[in-house]
Structures are given as structure tokens and as C-alpha cells.
Design a protein around this motif. Sequence first.
Motif, short mmCIF file in Angstrom:
data_model
loop_
_atom_site.label_atom_id
_atom_site.label_comp_id
_atom_site.label_asym_id
_atom_site.label_seq_id
_atom_site.Cartn_x
_atom_site.Cartn_y
_atom_site.Cartn_z
N GLY A 361 0.81 -1.28 -0.14
CA GLY A 361 0.03 0.04 -0.05
C GLY A 361 0.83 1.33 -0.01
N VAL A 362 2.31 1.25 -0.10
CA VAL A 362 3.00 2.36 -0.33
C VAL A 362 3.55 2.46 -1.62
CG1 VAL A 362 4.92 3.51 0.87
CG2 VAL A 362 3.47 2.27 2.35
N ILE A 363 3.76 3.50 -2.21
CA ILE A 363 4.22 3.64 -3.39
C ILE A 363 5.06 4.93 -3.42
CG2 ILE A 363 2.24 4.74 -4.30
CD1 ILE A 363 2.79 3.51 -7.07
N ALA A 364 6.24 4.90 -4.09
CA ALA A 364 7.07 6.42 -4.06
C ALA A 364 7.09 6.64 -5.56
CB ALA A 364 8.64 6.10 -3.68
N VAL A 365 7.09 8.06 -6.01
CA VAL A 365 7.09 8.69 -7.03
C VAL A 365 7.88 9.78 -7.14
CG1 VAL A 365 4.64 8.14 -7.54
CG2 VAL A 365 5.25 10.17 -6.56
N SER A 366 8.86 9.91 -8.10
CA SER A 366 9.84 11.19 -8.44
C SER A 366 8.91 12.29 -9.43
CB SER A 366 10.98 10.71 -8.89
OG SER A 366 10.87 9.95 -10.24
N MET A 367 9.16 13.42 -8.74
CA MET A 367 8.63 14.60 -9.40
C MET A 367 9.48 15.38 -10.16
SD MET A 367 5.55 13.91 -8.32
CE MET A 367 4.74 15.29 -9.21
N THR A 368 9.43 15.82 -11.34
CA THR A 368 10.46 16.60 -12.04
C THR A 368 9.59 17.73 -12.62
OG1 THR A 368 10.09 15.42 -14.23
CG2 THR A 368 11.78 14.52 -12.66
N GLU A 369 10.46 19.00 -13.24
CA GLU A 369 9.78 19.98 -13.55
C GLU A 369 9.51 19.84 -15.03
OE1 GLU A 369 9.13 22.85 -12.41
OE2 GLU A 369 9.98 22.63 -10.32
N ARG A 370 8.29 20.38 -15.40
CA ARG A 370 8.02 20.04 -16.91
C ARG A 370 8.05 21.33 -17.81
NH1 ARG A 370 2.75 19.03 -15.57
NH2 ARG A 370 1.64 20.99 -15.92
N LEU A 371 9.72 20.98 -17.95
CA LEU A 371 10.29 22.15 -18.82
C LEU A 371 11.22 21.58 -19.95
CD1 LEU A 371 11.60 24.53 -15.79
CD2 LEU A 371 9.51 24.84 -17.26
N SER A 372 11.46 22.29 -21.04
CA SER A 372 12.15 21.86 -21.73
C SER A 372 13.70 22.21 -21.60
CB SER A 372 11.92 22.45 -23.60
OG SER A 372 11.92 23.73 -23.18
N LEU A 373 14.81 21.93 -22.30
CA LEU A 373 16.15 22.27 -22.20
C LEU A 373 16.33 23.96 -22.12
CD1 LEU A 373 18.73 21.59 -21.52
CD2 LEU A 373 19.16 21.19 -24.13
N GLU A 374 15.74 24.66 -22.83
CA GLU A 374 15.77 25.99 -23.09
C GLU A 374 15.17 26.61 -21.92
OE1 GLU A 374 14.74 24.20 -25.59
OE2 GLU A 374 16.26 24.07 -27.03
N GLU A 375 14.08 26.04 -21.53
CA GLU A 375 13.40 26.63 -20.44
C GLU A 375 14.09 26.39 -18.91
OE1 GLU A 375 8.61 26.26 -22.18
OE2 GLU A 375 9.40 25.07 -20.86
N ARG A 376 14.55 25.19 -19.03
CA ARG A 376 15.34 24.74 -17.89
C ARG A 376 16.68 25.70 -17.44
NH1 ARG A 376 15.27 20.55 -14.59
NH2 ARG A 376 13.55 19.68 -15.84
N ILE A 377 17.10 26.06 -18.84
CA ILE A 377 18.50 26.81 -18.56
C ILE A 377 17.94 28.29 -18.31
CG2 ILE A 377 20.37 28.04 -20.23
CD1 ILE A 377 20.20 25.38 -21.63
N ASP A 378 16.91 28.80 -18.94
CA ASP A 378 16.61 30.24 -18.45
C ASP A 378 15.89 30.28 -16.92
OD1 ASP A 378 16.92 30.93 -21.09
OD2 ASP A 378 14.67 30.59 -21.87
N ASN A 379 15.44 29.13 -16.61
CA ASN A 379 14.95 29.09 -15.25
C ASN A 379 15.82 28.50 -14.14
OD1 ASN A 379 12.57 30.69 -16.17
ND2 ASN A 379 11.60 28.71 -16.60
N SER A 380 17.16 28.40 -14.39
CA SER A 380 18.15 27.55 -13.41
C SER A 380 18.12 28.25 -12.16
CB SER A 380 19.39 27.65 -14.08
OG SER A 380 19.95 28.97 -14.33
N THR A 381 17.90 29.70 -12.00
CA THR A 381 18.32 30.05 -10.63
C THR A 381 16.71 29.71 -9.94
OG1 THR A 381 17.29 32.15 -11.52
CG2 THR A 381 19.56 32.08 -11.19
N LYS A 382 15.55 29.82 -10.63
CA LYS A 382 14.24 29.41 -9.94
C LYS A 382 14.45 27.91 -9.50
CE LYS A 382 9.51 29.71 -10.93
NZ LYS A 382 8.34 29.96 -11.82
#
Length: 892
Positions: A361-382
Motif C-alpha cells: 500500500g506504499v508507493i514512491a514517485v519522483s517529481m520533475t519540472e515540466r520544462l524543456s532544455l531551453e526553459e530549464r536553462i533560462d529558469n536555472s536560478t528559480k
Amino acid sequence: MPVSQDMSSKRPKSKEARKIKGKDKKKENNFPTADEGASEPDHPDYIFPLVLTSATQELFSCRADEDLTGENPYKLLKKEDIIQDMKTRASVSDFSPIKQLVLDYPEDELLLVFDRDFIYGQSFYLVLTVEAKENILKPSVQGDDEEQIKHEEEEEEEEMIIPKTPESHPWISLGSEQEIEEESVTESRPRLRYKISPLLRRCGAPVCFSERSALDGKEGFVECPSYQDKSFSIREMERHTAIQASRDTKHSSTQTLWKYPRNMWTQYESREFSPEEKEHHLRSENLENFITSVLIRFEISLQQNHITDVFCDDWTALCEEDGALTGKTETQLKEYQSFMDLHFSKEKTISHIHWHPTISGVIAVSMTERLSLEERIDNSTKLLLNPSYILFWNFTDPINPQLQLECPDDVLCFQFCPSDPNIIAGGCMNGQVVLWDISAHVERLQDTRSGGKNISSKLDKSSVTPVVRYCAVSGIENGHKAPITDIQWLSETFELSKLGIPVENPSGISVQLVTCAPDCCVLFWDLRPPRVVSQSLTDVKQKSEEKPLENPHGIPNTFKHLNLTWKPFIRVSLPKIGSSGEYSPLKFSLRDNTVDCPTGDRPPQNADREEGCGFAQLRVPSAKQQKPLENISTKLYVGTEDGELVYTDWKMDKDNDSGRLLSTKPIHRLLVHDTLVNTVSRSPFFRDIILTVSSFSFAIWKEGVTSGPILMSACSKMLRTVGHWSLSRPAVFFIGKEDGSIEVWDLLQNSHEPSQSQNISSAAVTCISTSSISSKQHLLAVSDRLGTLHILQIPWTLRRSSNSERQIVKKYFEKEEERLEYFEKRQIKHEKEKKEMEAEQQRKKTEPAMPLKQEEELEAEALKEYEQFLDLEKVVLKNMGLLTETEDRSDL
């Protein structure tokens, strides 16, 4: 009245019809002129003027002055199209006034004529008889001889038949009037007449209205219930009632004699043999014979007790089998529960899911940002300010996560340690490998499983989800240079040396794991600190005098020796076969349970280890002390970004010149998919069966078969995102798609199409994982791109495996393997024959061409052969007595 074909053909023709047939034969078509229409405006009986709307003209391609013109005014309409138009549009159809005429028309095509000059009052008219249609469409006759026209008119007058008035005949009774009289209601007495009128004193009397409270009456209204009037009671003389014969029933009861209660007790003691009796019985021949006779049966019974599940409810299993045969079982996946956190799941996607191996009854999930590579570079500080987490969900609380694992970066994959479920390893997007230890929070997960009954008071006071920081993280300079896309622990039954050779694992704990990334390499990691190098006395003294560092966040010191210094001990590169460059892996698959424990028992798990023990105390043993293990597969399958499936060996070879450890080249490469491989999964029932999923197709491979996949799917219109095998049925696997649907493939039913497809979410499916809670409850975890985790209940038909299903699937795979071998042999044979044919053609081209004989020489040879044939014929006829010498001379 509908006009039939016979009546229309025998009806006297009008003057207008004769004109169309006679005078206008010079024209290209039989279209009436304006003068004729003006002289006789009434239309003939064999046509019907129509008004066709623009919609009807578009539907039947008979647009005025476009499809039909004055030079080409004819259009043949199919009878089926007209009938379909009348059925579709009903009374709105322009052909509804002549519905019966169309239905009675004998041929399949009717003639529509465009009346451009409105000769018959409308823009179109429909020809209703076959004879008129043939006369109109008949090619024009040359010449306009008036005598021929008169002759044709006289023949037509002779063919005229004068209609006769039908004669009346007497009516003949067939008995129908008797049935009508029997069914009709006849009056047995004259009808009663009553006159009802009000009293004269009330006529014209004034009416007085008054107010009344709603509380005076029941519910604000006066009830006028019906009552039975005895003066109008009707005595029932006859009744139709259905009865059924049954046996007489009798009700009886009994009661036992009740007496006053009394306390009862019984005391006993065991009776044992005396030592003399024991010795006598043990030496007796009867006991020895008895034991000898029942020994075999006793051993068989003990074996059956170990093999057979004595706690299985056969009646329940029998009912389930009956339900499957009757077809009343459910086949659809049912929504059991869903998890989504408004804070941690907002604008994030689930990259990986994993069930807890020991706590149900216990399950683990990993959460990641829904961003592309360009958006991830632009929002690196955030992104640095918003840390990533791995969330633990429990069925008892679908709103709040039970545990949070803090990550240095977005985690794309993680896995529990097989020997200790409290240790978790994950791969980050920046190429680092992370380790967590959740030993201090196991009690919280176990208490939530029991429904919250045993939760301590400390947990009740605070509803904040605890955050667990990572124990250790690998060094960036020594790890992957790309996001880690897959991670897997090695079995606790063996470990690898620096050369990649499998050796014994004396600790019985999984201490090594494997990772891959698109940086063209597969890395092997060891959790133990390296062997201690001899240190000087001053260094030991300084180390003993150092004060232990404070741990304000409560991070376990399990992997303190690895933090920021951890590096892999084996680096397996993947050079391309036959060309320069390297393969970029995304997913890999090791052979599960490659080695069993030597003693037959699994090593005990260190679940209750103390802080600072376990992995910190283990050391990498010396290479001389390690004993190599045989019969261990060191091969692995790797799925690449280019859709290739690479089969390679992780063993390292020493270079003779430099002495460096180098990776061997891959054994073979299989190319079937067009895009990147997102799933490489082994079947839990067959160790040599691998499932690979790409964007447009999936394939099933068998280890050792290099000619191609044993099963290949057709291209899909919707992209496939993930695949997963069923844990209970060997023939079933699940495929996730980009439109949020799940395809269930059952090889026992179909191998060319899914047995069923069900929509789960509106977003793309990212991960699929199955879990067996009990024998009657199997769950399927499906995550989507919007960050929602769906828990589905697998129906009985998809979790219940028949006794022979594994054998059937195994035979199916073997048949497909034989098909591939046969196809490969035929292909080799065809290539060999093709080469021989090409060599033969080349040899013929190189041979000198023979000179062609002249025609005269050929004729002379043919004549010579013919003369030889005649001589042989005469000899045969003479021998048979059919030819005499005189006949022979006459021939000469």
C-alpha cells in the motif's frame, strides 16, 4: 396513382410526343423547342416537371448552367441515390411528390432533363418511362422524310388500345364476415338515457367566497378520498387465474429440554510408557516392519505438505473459474485511487514510480519540472530555490504524502535496495547518483498502513510531512555527463571485481549498482569505502583528536564516506560496430536472479541495523581473496537514442601496450525501431525474453536470437511512451500511449492488436508499474504528464493465470524462433542463388557470340529434315502393307 411501365407503354401518345420523335430527330438531342411548348403547355404523361433546390443540385451534380447546359441537358440519376435522398430528408426531398413513381420504375437509372426555357413550367423534368428515355437518348436520324414520319404515326395509331370500362362482378363470401360479426360488440338491451340538471332553487343564487387558513386543512388542501359505494358493487362471476401444482407444506418446531446450568470440569494426565516398555517397543520387530512399510507414504505426505497450499480455498477458486466461463467477469481496469499534491505536483510531471518492496500500500514517485532544455536553462536560478522531491504515498491518506526525499536535482529514476528496502538510490538530471536512508521513518510508513491506529502522539501533533535529506551524492566530475535515465541494483548473491568478473559476495548485501545515461557509457558503482591504506601514526593521532562534525539536519551517517567523493569503479563504453562513434544508451536490462545463493537460502536483510553500521563497516575485499563464480551471465541489453538494441558484455580487458582497462565491443546490434527506445524490460517468467518499446512500435526479443525480434507490432498512429510486463500472467503486458490510454496485450487472444484499450488520463502516460497486494487484488500504477498518479485495479481475467499458460506462451516463442531461423535460411539460400545467377549471366556475356546463320541455310536444313521424314514415313507404310509400289511410283 403510380404509373406502371406496361400502362405507360400502351397509352396513346400525344401530339407532343410524336413531334419529339419525328420532327426533332435532326437535332443533336430530343429536347422540345420553345414553339412546341408554347403551343401545348401541358406536359406529357411520361415526364414530371421538378423544382430542384441548390442543395439537391449540389448533391446530384446537376447544377443548372454548370453541370447541365442547353447543349448537354441530360443527366442519368441512380434510383438508389434518389431513394436514399427520400429516406434521409423525407418530405424535404424534392423527389418526395413522385416517390411511388420512382419506386415502381423498372430500371436502375432515371433520366433528368434540364428545361432551360421552362417549356413545361419548371427548370427540370424527370422522364418516368423507359421507352421515353430511350427515344430521347436515341441518336438523331438523318433526313426528315415526311412520309416516313406519317408511316410511323400510322403504326403508332394501330398500336393504340382503347381502354375499357371495368365490369362489375358479384361479391363472393370467403368467411371473413363471420369473424367480423364474432368480434363485434352487439347491444343486448337498449341504452339508458339520464338527464342531469341542478336544482332550480340554486340556479342564479349568489355565491359567497371566504378566506381559509392553510393550517385548517391537512397540508393546506382538503382531501377527498374515494370510498366504495355498495350500490355499485359488481359480483365477480368468473376469474382467470394461473396456478401451479406443489407439494403440501407443513411447519413444525421442537424445543430441547432445558435444565439448570452447572459448572463442569475435567482433569487428565498423560499416560507414558515406562523405560522398559519404551525399550521393548523400540526393539520389537512389529514396529520396525510398520515403519518400513509406511516410510515411503510418509515421505510423500511430507513433500505434499510442503508443495500444496493447504490454506487455499478451493470453493472460492471454483466459483471464480465458473464466473470466467459464463462471461460475467469484468475485463476493464477500475480506478482504485488517485494521488496528486497541489503543492509538490503543480506544474510537474512524474518521471518514475516504484512500489515499496516490503510495505504493501506504499508507493514512491519522483517529481520533475515540466520544462524543456531551453526553459530549464533560462529558469536555472528559480529551480535552485525549488528543490525536487520523491514523494511516498499511502492508500490510507490520498491527500498528504507520508514522506519526502529531498533531491539535489530532478530525479529521473530510482530503485530500492533488494537486500535493504530502507536504502534508495536515484539518478539525477545533472548526472549525479544519490543515496537515501529512511530507516528512521519506517515506523511512520508501517503505522499508516494499519490505518493510523498505532501512530504515536508526536505524529498526531504535527501533520507536516517529514523531509529526509540525502545521505550521499556522487562527485560531478567523476559521474555521468548527461541525465541518468536508468538505474538498477546488482543481486546480493554476487559482486563484481574491477575487471567486471563476478565473484562471491561474503556480506550477503547488495553493495553495487549500475547506471546509464546518453553520454555513451554504463557505470558500475560500489557503496563500500575502499580498502584502508597504511597510515602513519601522526595521521591516526590527528584523526582521533578531530571532533565529530555536528549534524543539524539529522542526516544518517550511513554513507558519509561517499559524499562528494563517490566515483564508479567500472566504466563500460559502447563503441559502434563497423563505424566510428559510440552508442548513447537510455535504458538497459540485466539478467534478473543471475546467481542463486550457494546454500539455497537468501542472506538475512539488515533492516534493523544501527546507525553507523552496515555499509560503513564493509570494505572492498582483496582481489586475491575473491573467488570467481561461473555460469553467470555478464551480458546486458542496452536501448539507445537511435532506436537500436545493443547486446554487450561488461567485462573489461587489459590493453597489452598501455595496461589500461578497456571495454569490449558490443556483440551485436539490432535495429528495428525508428525513434528512441523508452523501455527495455525482461519478462518476470522468462529470463531470456525482452520487451522493447519505442514511439511508434514495440518488439519482443529472445536472448541469443540475432536475426530479429520474435514479435513486432505494427506502427501506431499515437506515440507509445512506456511498456510493462504483467506479474501474474506470462502472456500479458501493458503499453502506455501519449493520449493517456493503456493498451492491454494478451498473446493468448491476439498478437496483431491489443485485447483491449482503455483511456486513463487526458495527458500522456509516463510510467507503469504493477503490484500484487494479495491473490485477489492486483494493482496497476499509472502516472501521467500532469503529475497525477492513478491506481487501477486489475480485473480477474488479467491477473488469473491458467495452469498451462506458461507452457503455451513458451511454445509460442519457440515457434516464432523457428520461423526466424527458417526465414534466415531461406534468405541465405536466395542470396546464394542470386549470386549464382549473376555469375552465370556474367559468364554468358563474356563468351564469344556465335555467328548467325543465313536464312537460306536455315531453309535448306529444314527442307532436308522434311525429306528425311517423308522417306521414313514411306518405309513404315510399306512395312505395314499400307503402301504399294504403284502408289509409291505415282507419288513420284
